[in-house]
Design a protein around this motif. Structure first.
Motif, PDB file in Angstrom:
ATOM      1  N   ASN A 185       0.808  -1.212   0.000  1.00 16.90           N
ATOM      2  CA  ASN A 185       0.000   0.000   0.000  1.00 16.90           C
ATOM      3  C   ASN A 185       0.853   1.279   0.000  1.00 16.90           C
ATOM      4  OD1 ASN A 185      -2.334  -1.566   0.082  1.00 16.90           O
ATOM      5  ND2 ASN A 185      -2.319  -1.620   2.342  1.00 16.90           N
ATOM      6  N   ASN A 186       2.008   1.259   0.698  1.00 21.72           N
ATOM      7  CA  ASN A 186       2.812   2.495   0.795  1.00 21.72           C
ATOM      8  C   ASN A 186       4.084   2.446  -0.050  1.00 21.72           C
ATOM      9  OD1 ASN A 186       4.566   0.795   2.189  1.00 21.72           O
ATOM     10  ND2 ASN A 186       3.897   1.545   4.207  1.00 21.72           N
ATOM     11  N   LYS A 187       4.306   1.360  -0.786  1.00 19.50           N
ATOM     12  CA  LYS A 187       5.547   1.222  -1.550  1.00 19.50           C
ATOM     13  C   LYS A 187       5.710   2.325  -2.577  1.00 19.50           C
ATOM     14  CE  LYS A 187       8.228  -2.088  -4.229  1.00 19.50           C
ATOM     15  NZ  LYS A 187       8.286  -3.472  -4.800  1.00 19.50           N
ATOM     16  N   GLU A 188       4.627   2.692  -3.246  1.00 13.81           N
ATOM     17  CA  GLU A 188       4.702   3.733  -4.273  1.00 13.81           C
ATOM     18  C   GLU A 188       5.080   5.082  -3.680  1.00 13.81           C
ATOM     19  OE1 GLU A 188       1.912   5.694  -7.804  1.00 13.81           O
ATOM     20  OE2 GLU A 188       1.175   4.001  -6.606  1.00 13.81           O
ATOM     21  N   GLN A 189       4.566   5.382  -2.485  1.00 11.94           N
ATOM     22  CA  GLN A 189       4.907   6.652  -1.832  1.00 11.94           C
ATOM     23  C   GLN A 189       6.374   6.677  -1.397  1.00 11.94           C
ATOM     24  OE1 GLN A 189       1.827   6.623   1.237  1.00 11.94           O
ATOM     25  NE2 GLN A 189       0.852   8.381   0.238  1.00 11.94           N
ATOM     26  N   PHE A 190       6.869   5.553  -0.893  1.00 13.51           N
ATOM     27  CA  PHE A 190       8.254   5.491  -0.433  1.00 13.51           C
ATOM     28  C   PHE A 190       9.259   5.597  -1.580  1.00 13.51           C
ATOM     29  CE2 PHE A 190       7.123   2.981   3.662  1.00 13.51           C
ATOM     30  CZ  PHE A 190       6.670   4.163   4.233  1.00 13.51           C
ATOM     31  N   THR A 191       8.907   5.048  -2.742  1.00  5.08           N
ATOM     32  CA  THR A 191       9.829   5.103  -3.883  1.00  5.08           C
ATOM     33  C   THR A 191      10.015   6.530  -4.403  1.00  5.08           C
ATOM     34  OG1 THR A 191       7.966   4.559  -5.337  1.00  5.08           O
ATOM     35  CG2 THR A 191       9.405   2.746  -4.641  1.00  5.08           C
ATOM     36  N   LYS A 192       9.101   7.430  -4.099  1.00  2.00           N
ATOM     37  CA  LYS A 192       9.221   8.823  -4.538  1.00  2.00           C
ATOM     38  C   LYS A 192      10.237   9.600  -3.709  1.00  2.00           C
ATOM     39  CE  LYS A 192       4.458   9.140  -6.224  1.00  2.00           C
ATOM     40  NZ  LYS A 192       3.159   9.829  -6.075  1.00  2.00           N
ATOM     41  N   ILE A 193      10.627   9.059  -2.554  1.00  2.00           N
ATOM     42  CA  ILE A 193      11.562   9.765  -1.663  1.00  2.00           C
ATOM     43  C   ILE A 193      12.988   9.467  -2.115  1.00  2.00           C
ATOM     44  CG2 ILE A 193      12.347  10.045   0.702  1.00  2.00           C
ATOM     45  CD1 ILE A 193       9.624   9.080   1.630  1.00  2.00           C
ATOM     46  N   PHE A 237      10.093  14.004   4.969  1.00  2.00           N
ATOM     47  CA  PHE A 237       9.958  12.639   5.483  1.00  2.00           C
ATOM     48  C   PHE A 237       8.641  12.414   6.216  1.00  2.00           C
ATOM     49  CE2 PHE A 237      14.748  12.998   5.615  1.00  2.00           C
ATOM     50  CZ  PHE A 237      14.946  12.170   4.521  1.00  2.00           C
ATOM     51  N   LYS A 238       7.650  13.225   5.913  1.00  2.00           N
ATOM     52  CA  LYS A 238       6.361  13.122   6.629  1.00  2.00           C
ATOM     53  C   LYS A 238       5.679  11.780   6.371  1.00  2.00           C
ATOM     54  CE  LYS A 238       2.199  15.820   7.603  1.00  2.00           C
ATOM     55  NZ  LYS A 238       1.290  14.649   7.640  1.00  2.00           N
ATOM     56  N   VAL A 239       5.837  11.265   5.150  1.00  2.00           N
ATOM     57  CA  VAL A 239       5.216   9.979   4.819  1.00  2.00           C
ATOM     58  C   VAL A 239       5.781   8.877   5.710  1.00  2.00           C
ATOM     59  CG1 VAL A 239       4.875   8.287   2.991  1.00  2.00           C
ATOM     60  CG2 VAL A 239       4.856  10.720   2.451  1.00  2.00           C
ATOM     61  N   ILE A 240       7.064   8.925   6.002  1.00  2.00           N
ATOM     62  CA  ILE A 240       7.697   7.899   6.832  1.00  2.00           C
ATOM     63  C   ILE A 240       7.282   8.050   8.290  1.00  2.00           C
ATOM     64  CG2 ILE A 240       9.905   6.903   7.536  1.00  2.00           C
ATOM     65  CD1 ILE A 240      11.117   8.038   4.988  1.00  2.00           C
ATOM     66  N   THR A 241       7.265   9.281   8.780  1.00  2.00           N
ATOM     67  CA  THR A 241       6.904   9.507  10.184  1.00  2.00           C
ATOM     68  C   THR A 241       5.450   9.151  10.454  1.00  2.00           C
ATOM     69  OG1 THR A 241       6.453  11.832   9.644  1.00  2.00           O
ATOM     70  CG2 THR A 241       8.637  11.302  10.528  1.00  2.00           C
ATOM     71  N   ASP A 242       4.582   9.343   9.477  1.00  2.00           N
ATOM     72  CA  ASP A 242       3.170   8.973   9.667  1.00  2.00           C
ATOM     73  C   ASP A 242       3.009   7.464   9.810  1.00  2.00           C
ATOM     74  OD1 ASP A 242       2.476  11.605   9.527  1.00  2.00           O
ATOM     75  OD2 ASP A 242       1.850  11.553   7.420  1.00  2.00           O
TER      76      ASP A 242
END
Length: 557
Positions: free
Chosen positions: A71-79, A119-124
């Motif tokens: 579910n979050n892999k696509e968001q993490f690859t953008k970082i 890094f807000k996506v990671i902290t959330d």
């Protein structure tokens, strides 16, 4: 590989127990592109600022993998987790070079707080999860009765919400650190490319000492090897061919070798002077300007002794430019490796016995001295390599006993101005067209800042021990009328003197109170101490106030 072949074989057997294969066949089936662990895999002399930042990024990458889901892999690859990209996030947008206010952290539009949004996506996803990383820092080790301080790689563990503030501390200094490192390297290339006739560029650095080993070595020789100092210098200058009007760039490597293992400013001056004499003799030119490039070691190139030597240059203008801390990798590293490798190969092949600096010099002069000419396009380059043997380094030089200059860590360029104990300093080096010509305003004044004149205060030796030297300001000496009274043998023991310490027969403090207690004058005190060979007299220079306070204390007790 990140493991030995034995460990890889055991790992393979545990993962695939059904495959029957022996260790010998396993080694033969190893692909050619897979390399075994060796000493070359170890990296040394790395920058602590860059390493600490990189270790945090590596820890963050592992943390992302541990919490990654479909579910979050696509968001993490953008970082983007590259150092340059994370650093750029905390600065204002730029094309080639960031603004000086941004890298110095005085800009009101950008700050390290931006990484919290980055890094807000990671902290959330994992705000309260713990994260482990390593960091280089100082530690204290108990060595018997002594405490030794050294630098080590220490494990750290904390929650992600506390980890990001630690990364912010690194980002407060990392952009400026990398900018200065790249800037100094760029200016060195500009300096070499735009050399004028009569000007030379000089890159120098101490190499790691060569330890004299032997093919067949006794036990005591293994644990107590003779060390040989190696000081490579690469000198660049341009000469005109006799047949052609075009200039030829000469890369003249002069490697200093010495039995003296003290790497200090006195040794540097000796190596430098001998190298310049060779260039003058072989190039047949009068050197007007010397542009030196060194690291920022205070004991060798960037200390008070070095600044005194630069200020005392009269016939030649000396520019000394300093690389950023731990970012001074240059051609001297390769030159030192050539010398040590050549000596090592000669010893292990039983061709030579190299036991001291003279042997190293003789072998290198025989095998490594060379002159090569290479034509590159329209230009021509001549490469030379030769060696010098340095001995008898003079260190008792009263003219270099000066006071420490404050703020030297922020300076990356100094130059002589032909006046004793006066020179100019600059925040960064610059070799733009205006700075090279010496006319007009510097194109990079925003980063480099103007030249600023500095003065060194000479310390006068008052009798043997440098620690007892008095600071002498020659401009105030005449106006204040302060003078120090000498003490000879007749003045040491005179009638009518005062015993300050008491009636101890071993200690006699004698002074002529009527003669020396005068306004604005110093008092000379002779103190006699008992020794095994007799009495030893030590002379102290004290002011009137200190003597009165001492006498008052003794009388009251």
């Amino acid at each position: 590989m990140t493991m030995t072949l034995e460990d890889a074989f055991k790992n393979s057997k545990s993962l695939h127990p059904d495959i029957k294969i022996g260790f010998t066949m396993f080694k033969k089936l190893k692909p050619e592109n897979v390399r075994k662990i060796s000493e070359t895999n170890r990296r040394s002399c790395l920058c602590q600022v860059c390493c600490n930042f990189a270790l945090k990024i590596e820890a963050l990458k592992k943390h992302i993998k541990s919490i990654e889901t479909p579910n979050n892999k696509e968001q993490f690859t953008k970082i983007n987790l590259e150092k340059e990209q994370i650093s750029a996030v905390t600065l204002c947008q730029y094309q080639d070079t960031p603004k000086a206010s941004c890298i110095e952290r005085t800009c009101q539009m950008c700050s390290t707080e931006k990484i919290m949004d980055y890094f807000k996506v990671i902290t959330d996803e994992s705000q309260d999860m713990n994260l482990t990383w390593y960091q280089w820092g100082p530690i204290e080790i108990n060595k018997g009765n002594k405490i030794k301080r050294c630098v080590s790689c220490l494990p750290k563990e904390t929650a992600l919400v506390h980890f990001l503030p630690e990364m912010k501390k690194d980002l407060a200094v990392y952009p400026a650190h990398i900018f200065r490192a790249k800037w100094q390297q760029k200016q060195m290339r500009n300096c070499i490319d735009n050399l004028k006739h009569g000007s030379i560029a000089m890159v120098m650095d101490f190499s790691e000492n060569y330890g004299c080993l032997f093919q067949s070595e006794v036990q005591s020789g293994f644990f107590d090897r003779n060390q040989v100092t190696i000081h490579p210098m690469m000198i660049y200058y341009k000469m005109k061919d006799e047949e052609d009007t075009k200039e030829t760039l000469v890369k003249h490597a002069i490697i200093g070798i010495s039995e003296d293992n003290k790497h200090d400013a006195d040794a540097v001056l000796q190596f430098e002077d001998q190298a310049l004499q060779i260039v003058v003799k072989e190039a047949g030119m009068q050197i007007k300007e010397v542009h030196q490039w060194t690291d920022g070691c205070a004991a060798q190139y960037k200390g008070k002794k070095s600044f005194a030597d630069i200020s005392l240059r009269k016939t030649t203008t000396v520019y000394r430019n300093f690389f950023e801390t731990s970012q001074g990798k240059n051609v001297c590293d390769g030159l030192g490796a050539i010398v040590k490798n050549a000596c090592y190969q000669a010893v292990i092949s039983s061709k030579k016995i190299i036991a001291n600096a003279q042997d190293v010099f003789d072998h290198c002069e025989e095998k490594l001295t060379s002159v090569k000419s290479v034509t590159e396009g329209e230009g021509k380059t001549v490469s030379k390599r030769q060696f010098i043997l340095v001995s008898g380094i003079k260190r008792d030089r009263p003219e270099t006993k000066v006071d420490t200059l404050k703020g030297t860590r922020k300076l990356h360029s100094v130059r002589s101005i032909g006046q004793n104990y006066k020179f100019q300093t600059r925040k960064l080096s610059c070799y733009c067209l205006f700075c090279l010509d010496g006319n007009g305003q510097c194109q990079n004044a925003e980063y480099c800042q103007p030249w600023e004149e500095q003065s060194l205060r000479l310390l006068q030796d008052t009798g043997g021990d440098p620690a007892s030297n008095m600071e002498i300001d020659h401009h105030q000496q005449d106006s204040d009328g302060i003078r120090s009274e000498g003490l000879n043998n007749q003045q040491s023991y005179v009638n009518g003197t005062s015993n300050i310490v008491g009636n101890d027969s071993h200690t006699e403090n004698v002074l002529d109170s009527e003669k020396h207690f005068q306004p604005s004058m110093f008092v000379i005190v002779a103190v006699k101490f008992p020794t095994q060979r007799g009495n030893s007299v030590t002379i102290y220079t004290l002011d009137k106030f200190s003597i009165l306070m001492a006498m008052n204390f003794i009388l009251n007790t």
